[in-house]
Motif scaffolding. Structure first.
Motif, PDB file in Angstrom:
ATOM      1  N   ASP A  17       3.386   4.824  14.105  1.00 50.89           N
ATOM      2  CA  ASP A  17       4.437   5.333  13.218  1.00 50.89           C
ATOM      3  C   ASP A  17       5.601   4.366  13.070  1.00 50.89           C
ATOM      4  O   ASP A  17       6.172   4.237  11.986  1.00 50.89           O
ATOM      5  CB  ASP A  17       4.947   6.689  13.716  1.00 50.89           C
ATOM      6  CG  ASP A  17       3.905   7.780  13.596  1.00 50.89           C
ATOM      7  OD1 ASP A  17       2.959   7.622  12.798  1.00 50.89           O
ATOM      8  OD2 ASP A  17       4.036   8.805  14.291  1.00 50.89           O
ATOM      9  N   ASP A  18       5.974   3.682  14.146  1.00 50.76           N
ATOM     10  CA  ASP A  18       7.115   2.768  14.075  1.00 50.76           C
ATOM     11  C   ASP A  18       6.865   1.637  13.078  1.00 50.76           C
ATOM     12  O   ASP A  18       7.800   1.193  12.404  1.00 50.76           O
ATOM     13  CB  ASP A  18       7.490   2.216  15.451  1.00 50.76           C
ATOM     14  CG  ASP A  18       6.398   1.365  16.081  1.00 50.76           C
ATOM     15  OD1 ASP A  18       5.219   1.766  16.053  1.00 50.76           O
ATOM     16  OD2 ASP A  18       6.737   0.284  16.616  1.00 50.76           O
ATOM     17  N   LEU A  19       5.628   1.203  12.938  1.00 45.68           N
ATOM     18  CA  LEU A  19       5.307   0.151  11.975  1.00 45.68           C
ATOM     19  C   LEU A  19       5.485   0.646  10.544  1.00 45.68           C
ATOM     20  O   LEU A  19       5.965  -0.088   9.679  1.00 45.68           O
ATOM     21  CB  LEU A  19       3.878  -0.353  12.182  1.00 45.68           C
ATOM     22  CG  LEU A  19       3.600  -1.028  13.525  1.00 45.68           C
ATOM     23  CD1 LEU A  19       2.115  -1.323  13.675  1.00 45.68           C
ATOM     24  CD2 LEU A  19       4.418  -2.302  13.664  1.00 45.68           C
ATOM     25  N   LEU A  20       5.126   1.895  10.315  1.00 48.61           N
ATOM     26  CA  LEU A  20       5.297   2.478   8.977  1.00 48.61           C
ATOM     27  C   LEU A  20       6.774   2.678   8.668  1.00 48.61           C
ATOM     28  O   LEU A  20       7.241   2.359   7.568  1.00 48.61           O
ATOM     29  CB  LEU A  20       4.546   3.806   8.882  1.00 48.61           C
ATOM     30  CG  LEU A  20       3.027   3.733   9.092  1.00 48.61           C
ATOM     31  CD1 LEU A  20       2.438   5.130   9.164  1.00 48.61           C
ATOM     32  CD2 LEU A  20       2.369   2.915   8.013  1.00 48.61           C
ATOM     33  N   ILE A  21       7.514   3.187   9.628  1.00 50.14           N
ATOM     34  CA  ILE A  21       8.946   3.462   9.440  1.00 50.14           C
ATOM     35  C   ILE A  21       9.716   2.168   9.195  1.00 50.14           C
ATOM     36  O   ILE A  21      10.634   2.134   8.365  1.00 50.14           O
ATOM     37  CB  ILE A  21       9.507   4.230  10.650  1.00 50.14           C
ATOM     38  CG1 ILE A  21       8.914   5.637  10.674  1.00 50.14           C
ATOM     39  CG2 ILE A  21      11.023   4.278  10.624  1.00 50.14           C
ATOM     40  CD1 ILE A  21       9.142   6.400  11.961  1.00 50.14           C
ATOM     41  N   LEU A  22       9.348   1.107   9.891  1.00 50.90           N
ATOM     42  CA  LEU A  22      10.034  -0.176   9.742  1.00 50.90           C
ATOM     43  C   LEU A  22       9.632  -0.933   8.478  1.00 50.90           C
ATOM     44  O   LEU A  22      10.147  -2.008   8.208  1.00 50.90           O
ATOM     45  CB  LEU A  22       9.781  -1.054  10.972  1.00 50.90           C
ATOM     46  CG  LEU A  22      10.425  -0.571  12.263  1.00 50.90           C
ATOM     47  CD1 LEU A  22       9.934  -1.399  13.444  1.00 50.90           C
ATOM     48  CD2 LEU A  22      11.935  -0.623  12.155  1.00 50.90           C
ATOM     49  N   GLY A  23       8.692  -0.378   7.699  1.00 53.61           N
ATOM     50  CA  GLY A  23       8.296  -1.005   6.440  1.00 53.61           C
ATOM     51  C   GLY A  23       7.347  -2.171   6.599  1.00 53.61           C
ATOM     52  O   GLY A  23       7.257  -3.030   5.720  1.00 53.61           O
ATOM     53  N   LYS A  24       6.627  -2.217   7.696  1.00 51.62           N
ATOM     54  CA  LYS A  24       5.676  -3.314   7.932  1.00 51.62           C
ATOM     55  C   LYS A  24       4.396  -3.151   7.126  1.00 51.62           C
ATOM     56  O   LYS A  24       3.636  -4.088   6.969  1.00 51.62           O
ATOM     57  CB  LYS A  24       5.327  -3.409   9.423  1.00 51.62           C
ATOM     58  CG  LYS A  24       6.506  -3.575  10.331  1.00 51.62           C
ATOM     59  CD  LYS A  24       7.163  -4.899  10.134  1.00 51.62           C
ATOM     60  CE  LYS A  24       8.316  -5.059  11.110  1.00 51.62           C
ATOM     61  NZ  LYS A  24       8.999  -6.319  10.952  1.00 51.62           N
ATOM     62  N   PHE A  25       4.149  -1.966   6.603  1.00 55.06           N
ATOM     63  CA  PHE A  25       2.940  -1.633   5.837  1.00 55.06           C
ATOM     64  C   PHE A  25       3.233  -1.851   4.353  1.00 55.06           C
ATOM     65  O   PHE A  25       3.014  -0.996   3.523  1.00 55.06           O
ATOM     66  CB  PHE A  25       2.605  -0.156   6.125  1.00 55.06           C
ATOM     67  CG  PHE A  25       1.180   0.237   5.887  1.00 55.06           C
ATOM     68  CD1 PHE A  25       0.198  -0.015   6.832  1.00 55.06           C
ATOM     69  CD2 PHE A  25       0.817   0.900   4.729  1.00 55.06           C
ATOM     70  CE1 PHE A  25      -1.118   0.374   6.622  1.00 55.06           C
ATOM     71  CE2 PHE A  25      -0.496   1.299   4.504  1.00 55.06           C
ATOM     72  CZ  PHE A  25      -1.453   1.026   5.465  1.00 55.06           C
ATOM     73  N   ASP A  26       3.758  -3.033   4.008  1.00 57.15           N
ATOM     74  CA  ASP A  26       4.284  -3.247   2.659  1.00 57.15           C
ATOM     75  C   ASP A  26       3.578  -4.324   1.846  1.00 57.15           C
ATOM     76  O   ASP A  26       3.927  -4.579   0.698  1.00 57.15           O
ATOM     77  CB  ASP A  26       5.775  -3.575   2.732  1.00 57.15           C
ATOM     78  CG  ASP A  26       6.045  -4.906   3.413  1.00 57.15           C
ATOM     79  OD1 ASP A  26       5.133  -5.441   4.085  1.00 57.15           O
ATOM     80  OD2 ASP A  26       7.169  -5.416   3.271  1.00 57.15           O
ATOM     81  N   SER A  27       2.569  -4.955   2.432  1.00 54.64           N
ATOM     82  CA  SER A  27       1.804  -5.986   1.736  1.00 54.64           C
ATOM     83  C   SER A  27       0.430  -6.060   2.403  1.00 54.64           C
ATOM     84  O   SER A  27       0.227  -5.507   3.481  1.00 54.64           O
ATOM     85  CB  SER A  27       2.494  -7.348   1.838  1.00 54.64           C
ATOM     86  OG  SER A  27       2.487  -7.817   3.180  1.00 54.64           O
TER      87      SER A  27
END
Length: 83
Positions: free
Chosen positions: A61-71
């Motif tokens: 979840d922390d990766l999604l919240i931090l916007g790492k799932f953006d490319s």
């Protein structure tokens, strides 16, 4: 494992978006919500579900919240760090 991740990701994105990230390497670093790719948020959620189901993992979840799932490259890094 990284080759499997890459192959599965490319299949999912081709199916969902019609984008071949193997042939369009320059798009791998483009932001999904930018002008070039412009993915609707709901489609990215479906892609997330496809990835988690196919690879039988849960993206942290922390990766999604931090916007790492953006490319494409960001998603790949999220998967590698979630294994």
């Amino acid at each position: 494992m990284e080759k499997d991740i890459d192959r599965i990701l490319k299949e999912i994105f081709l199916k969902r978006l019609g984008i071949d990230f193997e042939k369009n390497l320059e798009l791998q670093e483009e932001n999904f919500f930018g002008q070039t790719i412009n993915i609707p948020p709901r489609e990215l959620i479906l892609i997330l579900y496809d990835i988690e189901k196919k690879l039988e993992i849960h993206i942290r979840d922390d990766l999604l919240i931090l916007g790492k799932f953006d490319s494409y490259k960001g998603v790949k890094q999220c998967l590698i760090s979630s294994i």
